[in-house]
Scaffold this active site. Structure first.
Site, PDB file in Angstrom:
ATOM      1  N   ASP A 422      -2.860   0.449   2.761  1.00 41.44           N
ATOM      2  CA  ASP A 422      -2.697   1.165   1.512  1.00 41.44           C
ATOM      3  C   ASP A 422      -3.665   0.559   0.488  1.00 41.44           C
ATOM      4  O   ASP A 422      -4.137  -0.563   0.665  1.00 41.44           O
ATOM      5  CB  ASP A 422      -1.248   1.026   1.039  1.00 41.44           C
ATOM      6  CG  ASP A 422      -1.003   1.688  -0.295  1.00 41.44           C
ATOM      7  OD1 ASP A 422      -1.455   2.830  -0.476  1.00 41.44           O
ATOM      8  OD2 ASP A 422      -0.369   1.063  -1.168  1.00 41.44           O
ATOM      9  N   ASP A 611       2.952  -1.047   0.534  1.00 43.82           N
ATOM     10  CA  ASP A 611       3.936  -1.601  -0.395  1.00 43.82           C
ATOM     11  C   ASP A 611       4.847  -0.573  -1.050  1.00 43.82           C
ATOM     12  O   ASP A 611       5.777  -0.937  -1.748  1.00 43.82           O
ATOM     13  CB  ASP A 611       3.233  -2.397  -1.496  1.00 43.82           C
ATOM     14  CG  ASP A 611       2.512  -1.486  -2.485  1.00 43.82           C
ATOM     15  OD1 ASP A 611       2.053  -0.401  -2.061  1.00 43.82           O
ATOM     16  OD2 ASP A 611       2.402  -1.858  -3.662  1.00 43.82           O
ATOM     17  N   ASP A 615       4.652   4.514   1.876  1.00 46.77           N
ATOM     18  CA  ASP A 615       4.198   3.771   3.057  1.00 46.77           C
ATOM     19  C   ASP A 615       5.323   3.525   4.054  1.00 46.77           C
ATOM     20  O   ASP A 615       5.067   3.182   5.207  1.00 46.77           O
ATOM     21  CB  ASP A 615       3.620   2.407   2.643  1.00 46.77           C
ATOM     22  CG  ASP A 615       2.440   2.528   1.701  1.00 46.77           C
ATOM     23  OD1 ASP A 615       1.591   3.403   1.943  1.00 46.77           O
ATOM     24  OD2 ASP A 615       2.373   1.760   0.725  1.00 46.77           O
TER      25      ASP A 615
END
Length: 724
Positions: A422, A611, A615
């Protein structure tokens, strides 16, 4: 979820497109085959999910995909079982086991500490019966699970060892009093094996720690109650579960939004970072979409509910997470494979020994050789081989900012082909910061430009304004006092100071190019005096200091890094180019999930690092999920590994830990099982024709040496990276 955004009237340079649910006719949608690609806020394709069969009201998410004993099994199938706390069982079994070992000899050899008196063997048999019923339950229940799945492994091997040693020993005691024949019992071996196995499982469970619950954490993002606006404008508190499409709810500043919907009236900035990965709070006005679980930062919003229950964004993410967690692990699980092989070898050799010795001698001799073979197969060292390494590994990891929740993640990480990362909060700080600020006029110094910028933005709560004011403070620049400040719709702000008129506006609103170094993926604002740009400031989400180094390390190890972010194309491209990696922008939770799934179908071993809520499904689905410690509880619960310091550089430490831990596991398995594979045939009497047999006492000594070697080898595990 895509980064669909509302307009920001005072800073047009952040161009946020709007989400549109108005074209969706939910009454005609078949949720068992839903294609959510037309949903602007999520693009979630649920074609693989049958919502028609899901009753979310009856789902107990607190019990999904998690053990009910101490510890976390992750996706390890039936390796760890739901049969109580190993700690409690071990501590209660320990006194009984010690007494049994004090009362009986080891492999027929009386040791100095042992106690013998009239009927002591009967007492040992009674205590052993209690011990196998209570202490042995996790193992024979686990063996039943393994046999149901037609996949006998460690639990079956342990059950075989304790079962045969117990049954034969009880038979030996009965024979002494019924026939008067003295027969060697194996109560000592039975008790020691049972205690060592319980201790080994407790060590591993304690090392891995309690697993979180992603399902429960997702549900907690949405408030339990909502304030529904009635026809007479009165407000009524109502459980979120009772909200209906068309209800109008009121959301105060600082509150989480209870449901997906459209703003009827009000203006605010909504923080969707935890849901979408978008680093900047989004300006929201009447007609804009909002997502349940996001946070209303300022102002009061009146929202018309558009989605409830299964159709809401949070519910769809929950479904994705549940689907991911239900998939079997791809870990080889070396210990289980070795235990499975050893189980079949022990059974086969014992049967052969019985038949051969029955033909050569008599039933009694055949039974003794058979039982000795099966008892020698008891995996004392093998039972500690993995738990001791896991305990040492997790302790080392914790001291280096790594919390390993699933040991299989260590095995899989050594085979990783791709790492998906990410952007916001993972590779970048997730905070809007000033990346560059310069004077564009000979008449103003950089400090004077900053003083004017921080002065004109001093009264604003906008993220850009706060970033500029904070940057000026760090530079110890005192802001200029403005006599008046006004918002310039669609451009920025303007004001007067010292009799002069200034504007801080977007580059687009200024309409001309300026000579200013613009960091990739950043947003630029210009300070304008009487139509002339006198200063410029670039703001953006700053890369973490260790991100670049991590990319080089991954490439050197043959792991391909791919950045998958919910952020917009421009922001994603800037970061990806700076890191020199491939990227995918505007990624919804479904998009990330599909990316992980497609790579796994290609045979790739995938590590996912993230995070946010967006995700969590892909963290759960990936072979190894790595959560950034500063992220959401949902992400932490979905992951196998947590980076406590939220530092991408710690991923390098995790890869190193994974490789060294797996190496130690293999070494211990060789020591732990190697003894058994050699000793079993000898115990069965394969070398008896040439006068070589394995005396029980010698077998016991080898067993002890093997256990000691395994323990010492585990303690030599080291990690080179600096500790916290």
């Amino acid at each position: 979820m895509n980064d669909k955004k509302g307009k920001q009237p005072d800073h047009e340079h952040i161009d946020h497109s709007k989400m549109d649910h108005s074209k969706m006719d939910h009454s005609k949608m078949d949720h068992s085959k839903m294609d959510h690609s037309k949903m602007d806020h999520s693009k979630m394709d649920h074609s693989k999910m049958d919502h028609s069969k899901m009753d979310h009201s009856k789902m107990d998410h607190s019990k999904m995909a998690h053990d009910d004993h101490e510890g976390h099994a992750g996706n390890s199938g039936h390796e760890h079982h739901h049969h109580g706390s190993f700690k409690a069982i071990f501590l209660k079994s320990l006194p009984l086991g010690i007494v049994v070992m004090l009362l009986t000899p080891m492999m027929g050899i009386s040791l100095p500490f042992q106690i013998s008196f009239l009927y002591s063997d009967i007492l040992a048999a009674v205590l052993s019966t209690i011990l196998i019923i209570y202490g042995g339950k996790p193992f024979y229940m686990g063996a039943i699970d393994e046999f149901k799945q037609k996949d006998p492994g460690m639990m079956s091997l342990i059950t075989l060892g304790i079962g045969v040693s117990y049954l034969y020993s009880v038979y030996a005691v009965i024979a002494r009093y019924v026939t008067g024949e003295h027969m060697m019992d194996f109560f000592f071996e039975f008790a020691s094996l049972l205690l060592i196995m319980l201790l080994g499982h407790w060590i591993e469970m304690k090392a891995l720690g309690e697993a979180g619950n992603a399902q429960k954490s997702l549900a907690e993002l949405v408030p339990k109650d909502a304030y529904v606006v009635l026809e007479d404008d009165a407000v009524e508190s109502r459980p979120v579960s009772q909200l209906q499409v068309g209800d109008v709810i009121r959301v105060q500043a600082g509150e989480n939004i209870p449901a997906d919907g459209v703003i009827q009236r009000g203006q605010s900035r909504v923080n969707e970072a935890l849901l979408t990965g978008e680093s900047k709070p989004i300006e929201k006005n009447a007609g804009d979409q909002v997502i349940g679980g996001s946070t209303n930062q300022e102002g009061v919003l009146y929202i018309e509910v558009q989605e409830t229950g299964d159709k809401s964004f949070i519910s769809q993410v929950q479904t994705l997470v549940a689907q991911a967690q239900s998939q079997p692990s791809r870990a080889e699980n070396l210990a289980k494979k070795v235990a499975s092989s050893l189980f079949y070898v022990a059974i086969a050799v014992a049967l052969i020994a019985f038949i051969v010795w029955l033909f050569i001698t008599d039933v009694q001799t055949a039974i003794i050789f058979t039982v000795t073979t099966l008892v020698i197969a008891c995996p004392h060292a093998l039972g500690l081989a993995i738990p001791l390494v896991v305990s040492r590994s997790t302790s080392l990891g914790a001291s280096h900012g790594l919390l390993v929740k699933d040991r299989e993640a260590l095995e899989l990480a050594t085979k990783a082909d791709v790492m998906i990362l990410d952007k916001t909060g993972t590779l970048t700080s997730g905070e809007f910061k000033v990346l560059n600020a310069e004077s564009l006029s000979k008449d103003y110094s950089k400090e004077e430009v900053l003083a004017l910028m921080s002065g004109i933005e001093g009264g604003s709560s906008h993220p850009i304004a706060q970033s500029i004011v904070g940057f000026a403070e760090k530079q110890k620049v005192k802001p200029i006092n403005f006599d008046s400040i006004n918002v310039v719709s669609g451009a920025g702000v303007e004001g007067e100071a010292n009799g002069r008129r200034y504007e801080l506006i977007s580059q687009k609103a200024f309409g001309q190019k300026v000579d200013f170094e613009i960091p990739k993926g950043s947003t630029v604002s210009l300070l304008v005096e009487e139509g002339e740009a006198i200063g410029a400031v670039a703001l953006g989400d700053e890369l973490k200091s260790t991100s670049k180094e991590l990319m080089e390390v991954l490439k050197a190890r043959g792991i391909k890094p791919i950045m998958a972010t919910g952020d917009n194309e421009k922001a994603a491209q800037g970061v990806a180019e700076e890191l020199g990696i491939d990227y995918k922008a505007n990624q919804s939770p479904q998009d990330k999930y599909d990316l992980v799934e497609s790579l796994k179908k290609e045979g790739k071993t995938v590590i996912m690092v993230g995070d946010g809520v967006n995700d969590s499904p892909s963290l759960a689905l990936a072979d190894v999920g790595v959560a950034i410690g500063a992220g959401t509880q949902v992400a932490l619960d979905s992951a196998d590994v947590v980076l406590v310091r939220s530092d991408p550089g710690d991923i390098e430490s995790f890869i190193e830990l994974a490789n060294k831990t797996t190496r130690k596991m293999k070494q211990n398995l060789i020591w732990g099982a190697g003894y058994n594979f050699i000793a079993i045939p000898i115990a069965a009497g394969i070398l008896a024709p040439i006068g070589i047999t394995l005396a029980p006492a010698f077998g016991a000594v080898l067993m002890s040496i093997s256990t000691v070697i395994v323990a010492i080898n585990a303690m030599t595990l080291r990690l080179e990276k600096k500790a916290v």
